[in-house]
Write a protein that holds these residues in place. Sequence first.
Motif, PDB file in Angstrom:
ATOM      1  N   SER A   2       0.812  -1.209   0.000  1.00  0.00           N
ATOM      2  CA  SER A   2       0.000   0.000   0.000  1.00  0.00           C
ATOM      3  C   SER A   2       0.850   1.266   0.000  1.00  0.00           C
ATOM      4  N   ASN A   3       2.030   1.218   0.585  1.00  0.00           N
ATOM      5  CA  ASN A   3       2.853   2.422   0.703  1.00  0.00           C
ATOM      6  C   ASN A   3       3.778   2.596  -0.499  1.00  0.00           C
ATOM      7  N   THR A   4       3.168   2.575  -1.668  1.00  0.00           N
ATOM      8  CA  THR A   4       3.901   2.856  -2.903  1.00  0.00           C
ATOM      9  C   THR A   4       3.060   3.817  -3.723  1.00  0.00           C
ATOM     10  N   ILE A   5       3.703   4.453  -4.700  1.00  0.00           N
ATOM     11  CA  ILE A   5       2.978   5.338  -5.602  1.00  0.00           C
ATOM     12  C   ILE A   5       3.095   4.759  -7.010  1.00  0.00           C
ATOM     13  N   THR A  39       7.496   7.401 -10.212  1.00  0.00           N
ATOM     14  CA  THR A  39       6.626   6.496  -9.469  1.00  0.00           C
ATOM     15  C   THR A  39       7.422   5.271  -9.021  1.00  0.00           C
ATOM     16  N   ASP A  40       6.737   4.385  -8.309  1.00  0.00           N
ATOM     17  CA  ASP A  40       7.358   3.138  -7.860  1.00  0.00           C
ATOM     18  C   ASP A  40       7.066   1.985  -8.822  1.00  0.00           C
ATOM     19  N   ARG A  41       6.584   2.325 -10.026  1.00  0.00           N
ATOM     20  CA  ARG A  41       6.323   1.274 -11.014  1.00  0.00           C
ATOM     21  C   ARG A  41       7.627   0.630 -11.456  1.00  0.00           C
ATOM     22  N   ILE A  53       7.200  -0.994  -6.268  1.00  0.00           N
ATOM     23  CA  ILE A  53       8.341  -1.371  -5.425  1.00  0.00           C
ATOM     24  C   ILE A  53       8.614  -0.232  -4.444  1.00  0.00           C
ATOM     25  N   PRO A  54       8.467  -0.467  -3.146  1.00  0.00           N
ATOM     26  CA  PRO A  54       8.691   0.616  -2.182  1.00  0.00           C
ATOM     27  C   PRO A  54      10.038   1.313  -2.379  1.00  0.00           C
ATOM     28  N   TYR A  55       9.994   2.639  -2.422  1.00  0.00           N
ATOM     29  CA  TYR A  55      11.168   3.537  -2.502  1.00  0.00           C
ATOM     30  C   TYR A  55      11.831   3.573  -3.876  1.00  0.00           C
ATOM     31  N   TYR A 282      17.189  -2.531  -4.670  1.00  0.00           N
ATOM     32  CA  TYR A 282      17.280  -1.164  -5.202  1.00  0.00           C
ATOM     33  C   TYR A 282      17.996  -0.237  -4.211  1.00  0.00           C
ATOM     34  N   ILE A 283      17.720  -0.422  -2.917  1.00  0.00           N
ATOM     35  CA  ILE A 283      18.431   0.373  -1.911  1.00  0.00           C
ATOM     36  C   ILE A 283      19.927   0.059  -1.948  1.00  0.00           C
ATOM     37  N   GLU A 284      20.264  -1.218  -2.126  1.00  0.00           N
ATOM     38  CA  GLU A 284      21.669  -1.619  -2.257  1.00  0.00           C
ATOM     39  C   GLU A 284      22.302  -0.964  -3.488  1.00  0.00           C
TER      40      GLU A 284
END
Length: 317
Positions: A2-5, A39-41, A53-55, A282-284
């Motif tokens: 839910s916490n994605t755009i 976006t997080d698409r 995908i968050p962030y 992705y954060i990595e």
Amino acid sequence: MSNTITSTDFNFPGQKSVYKGKVREVYTLENDVLVMVATDRLSAFDVVMPKGIPYKGQILNQIATKMMVATEDIVPNWLMGTPDPNVAVGHACDTFKVEMVIRGYLSGHAAREYKAGRRLICGVPMPEGMKENDKFPEPIITPATKAEMGDHDEDISREAILSRHIVSEEDYIVLEKYTKALFQRGTEIAAKRGLVLVDTKYEFGKTKDGKIVLIDEIHTPDSSRYFYADGYQERQDRGEGQKQLSKEFVRQWLISNGFQGLEGQTLPEMTDAYIETVSDRYIELYENITGETFVKADISNIQERISENVLEYLKEV
């Protein structure tokens, strides 16, 4: 998750139009200002995955912003500011209808062409006797253009670009010069992080006053391929694959689950647990490419956060 755009529907002051790409949504305002929302698409094989995908949007936007700032002394760009972790604001441009792809190594699409026996790519010769992931004697520019039908990119030669008047020769010379300069700078930045910038693409536009500028993203894991420098030559000598830093891991997961974007194939389900692992990767990628610790933005209400930040920024523009 839910916490994605994954989509937006903003109505900014003076808004004239909205363009929705695979990942970014671009709002054109009446004062020749663009508001670009990452976006997080997630897109792979020209297909947008059903869950965000968050962030991811924050990561792509912040890498691109950092790289624009790190190259603005050699190539002008469209960027005016970044009022939100997911948003870049810049000058509206007439976009050149070619992507300037530059390759330092025989990888990806170029390697597939080479394996098929072809020694010309986009009219550029590739030397005999190369192995996949070998370094080219000099980086080669292999432009791409959108197909007449659909979103797929198509190889195109310099000669075809000029003969079809897609770009004037005067402008194309500038695009080539900027592409080489950006790739050289990107290579130097990557080397400081223990990485090899293998290949990448740049997009350019022309501002209303006729200046050619860099637009869109630059040196992100979605637009570029990186190898780890440590052990590169040893892996080449042993004929092993290279350790990659890109979204190639998503493509490989899809392939292993029977999906390559071909007709009749069904997208495998991305569970919440798998999506979390993609977000972690992705954060990595962010931390390896920038050399900085990733700071997660507040994602309790991303739409509201973006709206407030952009509206506040536009008061000053």
